[in-house]
Motif scaffolding. Sequence first.
Motif, mmCIF file in Angstrom:
data_model
loop_
_atom_site.group_PDB
_atom_site.id
_atom_site.type_symbol
_atom_site.label_atom_id
_atom_site.label_comp_id
_atom_site.label_asym_id
_atom_site.label_seq_id
_atom_site.Cartn_x
_atom_site.Cartn_y
_atom_site.Cartn_z
ATOM 1 N N ALA A 23 16.460 56.430 105.265
ATOM 2 C CA ALA A 23 15.833 55.817 106.115
ATOM 3 C C ALA A 23 15.567 54.166 105.557
ATOM 4 C CB ALA A 23 14.520 56.562 106.415
ATOM 5 N N VAL A 135 20.295 59.015 109.129
ATOM 6 C CA VAL A 135 19.918 58.609 108.018
ATOM 7 C C VAL A 135 20.652 59.410 106.786
ATOM 8 C CG1 VAL A 135 17.619 57.658 108.465
ATOM 9 C CG2 VAL A 135 17.808 60.017 107.875
ATOM 10 N N ARG A 138 23.828 57.930 106.666
ATOM 11 C CA ARG A 138 23.827 56.393 105.972
ATOM 12 C C ARG A 138 23.694 56.728 104.294
ATOM 13 N NH1 ARG A 138 18.441 53.998 107.964
ATOM 14 N NH2 ARG A 138 19.627 54.561 109.857
#
Length: 170
Positions: A23, A135, A138
């Motif tokens: 995040a 997230v 990612r």
Amino acid sequence: MKWLWIILGTLAALVALVAIIGAILPVKHVATKRARFGQPAEAVWAAIDGPQDWRPGFGKYEILPERNGHKVWREDLGQGEPVMFERIRADPPQRLETKIISTGIPFGGTWVYELTPTPAGTDLRITENGEVYNVIFRFVSRFLMGHTSTIEATLRALGKKFGEQITIEN
């Protein structure tokens, strides 16, 4: 039973940490790599502008109706749902830009292919202007896979298609 709760708690804490770090990371990234091919720019262009059946994970390829005068296609990348792409710019045999236009998937962005003729063949630079929305993905993309891993695999596969051993550079 106590050890089971400790293990489960540790796993939950790890997932939470990965999600927090993911995040914090930016959604957008830019990654670029380059390789030299002993082929004329026209041959490299022909290989990249169309079905890249030489690429790892290549699956079903389907041309769709044009959008805003641009070529559109759907491709199975071997990761579940097929992904839709649009060719947003084509200046043969120098520059090709493609964009992911699928929605509801964990990633998106554009790829820019820049071909530069050299006395020995062609330099091909691929730049990914990527976006990773999920997230967890990612975190994985940044720290485990690396943002350039797909570019590098594509360049290696293109070299293999041409029967060449290539060197990948920044």
